[in-house]
Structures are given as structure tokens and as C-alpha cells.
Design a protein around this motif. Structure first.
Motif, PDB file in Angstrom:
ATOM      1  N   PHE A  71       0.854  -1.190   0.000  1.00 21.96           N
ATOM      2  CA  PHE A  71       0.000   0.000   0.000  1.00 21.96           C
ATOM      3  C   PHE A  71       0.887   1.236   0.000  1.00 21.96           C
ATOM      4  CE2 PHE A  71      -2.693  -3.162   2.089  1.00 21.96           C
ATOM      5  CZ  PHE A  71      -3.921  -2.963   1.467  1.00 21.96           C
ATOM      6  N   PHE A  72       0.507   2.217  -0.797  1.00 19.45           N
ATOM      7  CA  PHE A  72       1.149   3.528  -0.754  1.00 19.45           C
ATOM      8  C   PHE A  72       0.056   4.482  -0.306  1.00 19.45           C
ATOM      9  CE2 PHE A  72       3.433   7.199  -2.882  1.00 19.45           C
ATOM     10  CZ  PHE A  72       4.475   7.191  -1.971  1.00 19.45           C
ATOM     11  N   VAL A  73       0.150   4.934   0.937  1.00 15.33           N
ATOM     12  CA  VAL A  73      -0.934   5.652   1.596  1.00 15.33           C
ATOM     13  C   VAL A  73      -0.731   7.161   1.506  1.00 15.33           C
ATOM     14  CG1 VAL A  73      -2.166   5.950   3.773  1.00 15.33           C
ATOM     15  CG2 VAL A  73      -1.288   3.696   3.155  1.00 15.33           C
ATOM     16  N   GLU A  74      -1.764   7.822   1.019  1.00 14.67           N
ATOM     17  CA  GLU A  74      -1.810   9.282   0.903  1.00 14.67           C
ATOM     18  C   GLU A  74      -0.528   9.859   0.308  1.00 14.67           C
ATOM     19  OE1 GLU A  74      -3.609  11.205   4.274  1.00 14.67           O
ATOM     20  OE2 GLU A  74      -5.329   9.858   4.174  1.00 14.67           O
ATOM     21  N   SER A  75      -0.003   9.143  -0.677  1.00 12.24           N
ATOM     22  CA  SER A  75       1.190   9.562  -1.421  1.00 12.24           C
ATOM     23  C   SER A  75       2.380   9.877  -0.529  1.00 12.24           C
ATOM     24  CB  SER A  75       0.871  10.786  -2.298  1.00 12.24           C
ATOM     25  OG  SER A  75      -0.138  10.463  -3.218  1.00 12.24           O
ATOM     26  N   SER A  76       2.410   9.263   0.678  1.00 19.20           N
ATOM     27  CA  SER A  76       3.523   9.591   1.569  1.00 19.20           C
ATOM     28  C   SER A  76       4.025   8.440   2.429  1.00 19.20           C
ATOM     29  CB  SER A  76       3.141  10.760   2.478  1.00 19.20           C
ATOM     30  OG  SER A  76       2.078  10.400   3.329  1.00 19.20           O
ATOM     31  N   ILE A  77       3.244   7.387   2.616  1.00 19.35           N
ATOM     32  CA  ILE A  77       3.650   6.308   3.519  1.00 19.35           C
ATOM     33  C   ILE A  77       3.590   4.969   2.800  1.00 19.35           C
ATOM     34  CG2 ILE A  77       3.137   5.074   5.667  1.00 19.35           C
ATOM     35  CD1 ILE A  77       2.011   7.695   6.754  1.00 19.35           C
ATOM     36  N   MET A  78       4.710   4.273   2.816  1.00 19.76           N
ATOM     37  CA  MET A  78       4.794   2.936   2.259  1.00 19.76           C
ATOM     38  C   MET A  78       4.399   1.941   3.350  1.00 19.76           C
ATOM     39  SD  MET A  78       8.204   0.899   1.084  1.00 19.76           S
ATOM     40  CE  MET A  78       8.509   0.379   2.761  1.00 19.76           C
ATOM     41  N   VAL A  79       3.470   1.044   3.034  1.00 20.05           N
ATOM     42  CA  VAL A  79       3.043   0.033   3.999  1.00 20.05           C
ATOM     43  C   VAL A  79       3.317  -1.340   3.401  1.00 20.05           C
ATOM     44  CG1 VAL A  79       1.111  -0.915   5.329  1.00 20.05           C
ATOM     45  CG2 VAL A  79       1.248   1.558   4.921  1.00 20.05           C
ATOM     46  N   GLU A  80       4.146  -2.110   4.101  1.00 22.13           N
ATOM     47  CA  GLU A  80       4.456  -3.481   3.708  1.00 22.13           C
ATOM     48  C   GLU A  80       3.839  -4.426   4.727  1.00 22.13           C
ATOM     49  OE1 GLU A  80       6.239  -5.183   1.172  1.00 22.13           O
ATOM     50  OE2 GLU A  80       5.985  -3.264   0.156  1.00 22.13           O
ATOM     51  N   LEU A  81       3.164  -5.456   4.246  1.00 20.41           N
ATOM     52  CA  LEU A  81       2.520  -6.431   5.120  1.00 20.41           C
ATOM     53  C   LEU A  81       3.273  -7.750   5.085  1.00 20.41           C
ATOM     54  CD1 LEU A  81      -1.251  -5.924   4.217  1.00 20.41           C
ATOM     55  CD2 LEU A  81       0.164  -4.647   5.831  1.00 20.41           C
ATOM     56  N   LYS A  82       3.238  -8.438   6.210  1.00 18.76           N
ATOM     57  CA  LYS A  82       3.767  -9.795   6.331  1.00 18.76           C
ATOM     58  C   LYS A  82       2.737 -10.634   7.071  1.00 18.76           C
ATOM     59  CE  LYS A  82       7.732  -8.844   4.470  1.00 18.76           C
ATOM     60  NZ  LYS A  82       7.902  -9.185   3.089  1.00 18.76           N
ATOM     61  N   ALA A  83       2.805 -11.925   6.867  1.00 18.49           N
ATOM     62  CA  ALA A  83       1.955 -12.871   7.595  1.00 18.49           C
ATOM     63  C   ALA A  83       2.836 -14.046   8.005  1.00 18.49           C
ATOM     64  CB  ALA A  83       0.779 -13.324   6.735  1.00 18.49           C
ATOM     65  N   THR A  84       3.789 -13.743   8.873  1.00 20.72           N
ATOM     66  CA  THR A  84       4.768 -14.732   9.311  1.00 20.72           C
ATOM     67  C   THR A  84       4.761 -14.802  10.840  1.00 20.72           C
ATOM     68  OG1 THR A  84       7.102 -15.364   9.121  1.00 20.72           O
ATOM     69  CG2 THR A  84       6.634 -13.013   9.271  1.00 20.72           C
ATOM     70  N   ALA A  85       5.264 -15.887  11.393  1.00 22.57           N
ATOM     71  CA  ALA A  85       5.235 -16.054  12.848  1.00 22.57           C
ATOM     72  C   ALA A  85       5.938 -14.900  13.565  1.00 22.57           C
ATOM     73  CB  ALA A  85       5.866 -17.390  13.241  1.00 22.57           C
ATOM     74  N   ASN A  86       7.071 -14.475  13.038  1.00 18.42           N
ATOM     75  CA  ASN A  86       7.836 -13.380  13.645  1.00 18.42           C
ATOM     76  C   ASN A  86       8.457 -12.519  12.568  1.00 18.42           C
ATOM     77  OD1 ASN A  86       7.754 -14.225  16.520  1.00 18.42           O
ATOM     78  ND2 ASN A  86       8.871 -16.007  15.736  1.00 18.42           N
ATOM     79  N   LEU A  87       8.526 -11.225  12.841  1.00 14.34           N
ATOM     80  CA  LEU A  87       9.290 -10.349  11.951  1.00 14.34           C
ATOM     81  C   LEU A  87      10.770 -10.627  12.175  1.00 14.34           C
ATOM     82  CD1 LEU A  87       7.538  -6.864  12.127  1.00 14.34           C
ATOM     83  CD2 LEU A  87       7.630  -8.425  10.187  1.00 14.34           C
ATOM     84  N   GLU A  88      11.488 -10.803  11.105  1.00 15.80           N
ATOM     85  CA  GLU A  88      12.918 -11.072  11.176  1.00 15.80           C
ATOM     86  C   GLU A  88      13.684  -9.821  10.719  1.00 15.80           C
ATOM     87  OE1 GLU A  88      14.037 -13.998  12.286  1.00 15.80           O
ATOM     88  OE2 GLU A  88      12.081 -14.983  12.359  1.00 15.80           O
ATOM     89  N   ASP A  89      14.966  -9.788  11.022  1.00 12.40           N
ATOM     90  CA  ASP A  89      15.813  -8.670  10.601  1.00 12.40           C
ATOM     91  C   ASP A  89      15.778  -8.477   9.088  1.00 12.40           C
ATOM     92  OD1 ASP A  89      16.517  -8.134  13.201  1.00 12.40           O
ATOM     93  OD2 ASP A  89      18.469  -9.135  13.086  1.00 12.40           O
ATOM     94  N   VAL A  90      15.667  -9.578   8.334  1.00 12.96           N
ATOM     95  CA  VAL A  90      15.642  -9.493   6.877  1.00 12.96           C
ATOM     96  C   VAL A  90      14.403  -8.735   6.396  1.00 12.96           C
ATOM     97  CG1 VAL A  90      14.519 -11.752   6.495  1.00 12.96           C
ATOM     98  CG2 VAL A  90      16.016 -10.776   4.744  1.00 12.96           C
ATOM     99  N   HIS A  91      13.267  -8.891   7.075  1.00 11.75           N
ATOM    100  CA  HIS A  91      12.051  -8.157   6.705  1.00 11.75           C
ATOM    101  C   HIS A  91      12.244  -6.655   6.929  1.00 11.75           C
ATOM    102  CE1 HIS A  91      10.092 -12.143   7.935  1.00 11.75           C
ATOM    103  NE2 HIS A  91      10.069 -12.093   6.621  1.00 11.75           N
TER     104      HIS A  91
END
Length: 130
Positions: A71-91
Motif C-alpha cells: 500500500f502507498f498511503v496518501e502519497s507519503s507512507i509505504m506500507v508493507e505487510l507480512k503474515a509470518t510467525a515473527n518479523l525477522e531482521d531481513v524483513h
């Protein structure tokens, strides 16, 4: 950091939408299910966005490919989604790289895969004036 550096009011509103989605659906679905639900929730909250916005990536001012931001919200914020058990450093590293490659100041990395919703507010320290 300066007040508002993360566009706090808007990021707070997006996170609130994500919390509503996670409360309703829980975890265990594929990322696209959460994308669909978040699209509905942000629309209900009158947040303007582009979903799956294709954005170019450059190397030495030469386009080398494209990547779609969830999602690119209001031409100013990038939103990335994940559906994983834990956020990792690579994400986190990947999301920060996208902010820098797209020259976007603020981002959110949201993970729907855990028992609780998790998120990271991101800030591009290498923003370039255009």
C-alpha cells in the motif's frame, strides 16, 4: 527525532485499521487475505491509498526494475505487510531498502502472522530532495 517525523497521526490511523483486521481475523491466513481486509478497513476510515503500487528501482539513475509496495498511503507512507510467525531482521532490512529505493520518508512494516499484531515504524534517513 523531530516531532511528526513518522507522520504520527496517519501511521497511528493505519495501525488502528490493522489492529481491527487482526482482532477480527486473528492469524493464520495468507498475506493477501490481510491485504484485502486492510483495504476494506482503510476505505471505511477514509484513508486514501494505492494498493500494489508499482514503483521503479534505480541504480545510478538508471531504472533496473520495479517492485510493488503493498500500500502507498496518501502519497507519503509505504506500507508493507507480512503474515509470518515473527518479523525477522531481513524483513526490516528489506522494508528500509524499499524506502530508500523509492525515496519515501516514512514506512510501516506490519505483521499479521503472530498471536498479536506487530509493527515497525520506519524512517528513511537517506531521503533525497527532488
Amino acid at each position: 527525532m523531530a516531532e511528526g517525523v513518522f507522520n504520527d497521526a496517519l501511521t497511528h490511523k493505519i495501525i488502528g485499521c490493522a489492529m481491527k483486521v487482526h482482532s477480527a481475523l486473528g492469524s493464520g491466513f495468507q498475506e493477501v487475505i490481510f491485504q484485502n481486509a486492510l483495504e476494506i478497513e482503510m476505505t471505511d476510515q477514509n484513508i486514501s491509498f494505492v494498493r500494489e503500487k508499482e514503483m521503479p528501482i534505480h541504480y545510478k539513475c538508471i531504472p533496473i526494475g520495479n517492485r510493488r509496495v503493498d500500500f502507498f498511503v496518501e502519497s507519503s507512507i509505504m506500507v508493507e505487510l507480512k503474515a509470518t510467525a515473527n518479523l525477522e531482521d531481513v524483513h526490516l532490512a528489506q522494508a528500509i531498502n524499499y524506502l530508500e529505493a523509492y525515496n519515501v520518508q516514512t514506512g510501516l512494516l506490519i505483521n499479521f502472522g503472530g498471536q498479536s499484531l506487530t509493527f515497525k515504524r520506519l524512517f528513511n534517513k537517506k531521503i533525497k530532495s527532488i
